[in-house]
Design a protein around this motif. Structure first.
Motif, mmCIF file in Angstrom:
data_model
loop_
_atom_site.group_PDB
_atom_site.id
_atom_site.type_symbol
_atom_site.label_atom_id
_atom_site.label_comp_id
_atom_site.label_asym_id
_atom_site.label_seq_id
_atom_site.Cartn_x
_atom_site.Cartn_y
_atom_site.Cartn_z
ATOM 1 N N LEU A 100 0.815 -1.249 -0.303
ATOM 2 C CA LEU A 100 0.049 0.329 0.128
ATOM 3 C C LEU A 100 0.686 1.325 -0.060
ATOM 4 C CD1 LEU A 100 -2.858 -1.156 2.458
ATOM 5 C CD2 LEU A 100 -3.077 -0.639 -0.122
ATOM 6 N N ARG A 101 1.903 1.145 0.572
ATOM 7 C CA ARG A 101 2.985 2.339 0.772
ATOM 8 C C ARG A 101 3.336 2.691 -0.748
ATOM 9 N NH1 ARG A 101 8.352 1.622 4.383
ATOM 10 N NH2 ARG A 101 8.908 0.153 2.729
ATOM 11 N N GLN A 151 -8.935 -6.277 -2.579
ATOM 12 C CA GLN A 151 -9.834 -5.206 -2.955
ATOM 13 C C GLN A 151 -9.255 -3.926 -2.482
ATOM 14 O OE1 GLN A 151 -12.378 -4.845 -4.636
ATOM 15 N NE2 GLN A 151 -13.197 -6.836 -4.868
ATOM 16 N N HIS A 152 -8.246 -3.939 -1.281
ATOM 17 C CA HIS A 152 -7.638 -2.518 -0.812
ATOM 18 C C HIS A 152 -6.629 -2.368 -1.859
ATOM 19 C CE1 HIS A 152 -9.480 -2.764 3.090
ATOM 20 N NE2 HIS A 152 -9.199 -4.095 3.166
ATOM 21 N N TYR A 153 -6.173 -3.155 -2.591
ATOM 22 C CA TYR A 153 -5.080 -2.939 -3.385
ATOM 23 C C TYR A 153 -5.797 -2.232 -4.931
ATOM 24 C CZ TYR A 153 -2.224 -6.204 -0.752
ATOM 25 O OH TYR A 153 -1.517 -6.731 0.220
ATOM 26 N N LEU A 154 -6.921 -2.957 -5.040
ATOM 27 C CA LEU A 154 -7.616 -2.425 -6.041
ATOM 28 C C LEU A 154 -8.302 -1.033 -5.992
ATOM 29 C CD1 LEU A 154 -9.246 -5.551 -7.846
ATOM 30 C CD2 LEU A 154 -6.959 -4.708 -8.160
ATOM 31 N N ASP A 155 -8.234 -0.472 -4.921
ATOM 32 C CA ASP A 155 -8.613 0.961 -4.474
ATOM 33 C C ASP A 155 -7.792 1.896 -5.382
ATOM 34 O OD1 ASP A 155 -10.704 0.440 -3.079
ATOM 35 O OD2 ASP A 155 -9.608 0.545 -1.008
ATOM 36 N N TYR A 156 -6.479 1.443 -5.736
ATOM 37 C CA TYR A 156 -5.481 2.216 -6.457
ATOM 38 C C TYR A 156 -5.610 1.716 -8.035
ATOM 39 C CZ TYR A 156 -3.555 3.645 -1.905
ATOM 40 O OH TYR A 156 -3.576 4.140 -0.750
ATOM 41 N N SER A 157 -6.676 1.376 -8.368
ATOM 42 C CA SER A 157 -6.673 0.550 -9.823
ATOM 43 C C SER A 157 -6.538 1.756 -10.715
ATOM 44 C CB SER A 157 -8.026 -0.065 -10.183
ATOM 45 O OG SER A 157 -9.155 0.897 -9.942
ATOM 46 N N ASP A 158 -6.821 3.039 -10.525
ATOM 47 C CA ASP A 158 -6.519 4.141 -11.340
ATOM 48 C C ASP A 158 -5.131 4.384 -11.790
ATOM 49 O OD1 ASP A 158 -6.421 5.117 -8.679
ATOM 50 O OD2 ASP A 158 -5.682 6.730 -9.649
ATOM 51 N N ILE A 159 -4.234 3.689 -11.103
ATOM 52 C CA ILE A 159 -2.744 3.623 -11.187
ATOM 53 C C ILE A 159 -2.032 2.587 -11.814
ATOM 54 C CG2 ILE A 159 -2.298 6.065 -10.314
ATOM 55 C CD1 ILE A 159 -1.016 2.844 -8.589
ATOM 56 N N PHE A 160 -2.988 1.592 -11.899
ATOM 57 C CA PHE A 160 -2.459 0.203 -12.133
ATOM 58 C C PHE A 160 -1.953 0.420 -13.695
ATOM 59 C CE2 PHE A 160 -3.118 -3.385 -9.161
ATOM 60 C CZ PHE A 160 -3.054 -2.424 -7.957
ATOM 61 N N CYS A 161 -0.877 -0.082 -14.187
ATOM 62 C CA CYS A 161 -0.527 -0.415 -15.594
ATOM 63 C C CYS A 161 -1.008 -1.861 -15.819
ATOM 64 C CB CYS A 161 1.002 -0.208 -16.047
ATOM 65 S SG CYS A 161 1.394 1.723 -15.946
ATOM 66 N N THR A 162 -0.477 -2.941 -15.077
ATOM 67 C CA THR A 162 -0.477 -4.133 -15.095
ATOM 68 C C THR A 162 -0.849 -4.868 -13.799
ATOM 69 O OG1 THR A 162 1.751 -4.562 -15.383
ATOM 70 C CG2 THR A 162 0.522 -4.400 -17.428
#
Length: 395
Positions: A100-101, A151-162
């Protein structure tokens, strides 16, 4: 600003006797050769698009899992010195607080002026690996995906490339479909999946395979006994399916020339990308380093231009920049040529990320990410969106 007196490496050919014109952040176009007060003399060398790295963990003593702005910027400046102008910051297997960091800093770094390469976003890479294919990643965090966690990681889905998954894990399909529903591009890797399990993953949306031949299943690993038929695995599936793109670590250490030639023959320059898989020891002396977060990473060594495990029995990430990968691939694969090799470091990875409309080739309207190389393909000048970030003559 015009780049002149050299050879432009375009997506499908070499072009001499022409100039590339840059206005502001973008490429205006290609015109007849000219020389004026604003011209940059290539001195008979090459002008290529800025390299795009899909898979990079660190450099200059820092790892993206350090999770600080100073670490991100130092890594981006380091890889710019090697011609990379855009990269997907790649995580390692770690516990949730460290992931998360990393994701928070990726969000802050995306679009920020790093003084070097552009951060395109995050490559979510671990902890959802097969334990027996974890490579150098720390073993304790390796686990199957659980929705309450990811789901906590996917809260940052806007910056996921892959995002990468080992297809054989329990919960892999749920994770993959959750990523696909958010438009996240899916990879498979660090896996001993069978051929059939890779087929399942393709049906979930997987389209890219991480570092071909490394930390993956092949028929030798999947032969259960002398009485069972031999089965194919991820390696064979990657080479077989045209739907799958892949990447190679062309540092001259991870794969020999025969494997690079096989990858090139089976996948071609449109489906094969070059990556560095570089860790924090890029541009650093030989010695011990931590792979991953400094608090709970894995101790490894830089030795003889590659990362190795502490006992020296296995490789442990790369320590070379993309320019070295370009030179190595060109020298080790006689069937190829400069146009195709540059494509594998630029337009192909841009297409894998869905960003080929803005980066990856020297074309009007695209961002002015350009690299001047000398005749031996060493980096001389690097521009990100028309702004100079590296000049070898100034170092």
């Amino acid at each position: 600003m015009n780049f002149t007196n050299g050879t432009l490496v375009l997506r499908d050919r070499l072009l001499t006797g022409a100039s590339l014109e840059v206005v502001g952040e973008s490429i205006k176009g290609i015109s007849a050769a000219r020389a004026d007060a604003e011209s940059i003399d290539l001195d008979g060398g090459y002008l290529v698009p800025g390299f795009v790295d899909l898979h990079v963990h660190g450099g200059a003593g820092h790892d993206f899992m350090d999770g600080t702005a100073s670490a991100f910027d130092a890594i981006c400046r380091c890889h710019a010195r090697h011609g990379t102008t855009s990269l997907a910051a790649t995580s390692t297997a770690a516990d949730a607080p460290y992931i998360l960091r990393f994701l928070r800093e990726c969000r802050a770094a995306k679009g920020r002026d790093t003084g070097g390469a552009r951060v395109l976003g995050a490559h979510f890479y671990g902890p959802y690996f097969a334990a027996n294919a974890r490579g150098v990643h720390p073993g304790t965090p390796i686990r199957a995906p659980e929705e309450s966690e990811f789901q906590h990681y996917l809260d940052y889905s806007d910056i996921f490339c892959t995002a990468t998954i080992a297809p054989e894990l329990p919960g892999a399909e749920v994770f993959a479909r959750a990523c696909a529903s958010r438009g996240i591009r899916l990879n498979a890797g660090h896996s001993h999946a069978t051929f059939g399990q890779v087929v399942d993953a393709i049906n979930w949306g997987v389209r890219h395979i991480d570092h071909l031949f490394c930390a993956m299943s092949d028929r030798a690993k999947l032969r259960q006994s002398q009485t069972f038929p031999m089965r194919g695995g991820m390696m064979e599936a990657t080479l077989f399916f045209d739907d799958l793109t892949t990447e190679v670590i062309a540092d001259g250490k991870h794969l020999d020339g025969a494997l690079l030639r096989l990858a090139y023959k089976c996948k071609g320059p449109e489906r094969l990308a070059l990556v560095t898989d570089a860790m924090r020891a890029v541009d650093c002396p030989d010695g011990e380093y931590t792979f991953g977060p400094p608090e709970h990473g894995e101790r490894i060594r830089r030795f003889s231009n590659v990362g190795v495990t502490m006992d020296g029995t296995a490789l442990a990430s790369g320590v070379m920049g993309m320019d070295a990968c370009v030179r190595t691939f060109l020298s080790e694969v006689p069937e190829t040529n400069l146009v195709d090799v540059i494509r594998m470091a630029t337009l192909t990875p841009a297409r894998i990320l869905g960003l080929e409309q803005s980066i990856g080739s020297l074309e009007a309207g695209k961002l002015a990410d350009v690299v001047a190389l000398d005749a031996e393909l060493n980096v001389k000048l690097v521009y990100v969106a028309g702004r100079k970030v590296f000049d070898r003559s100034a170092t």
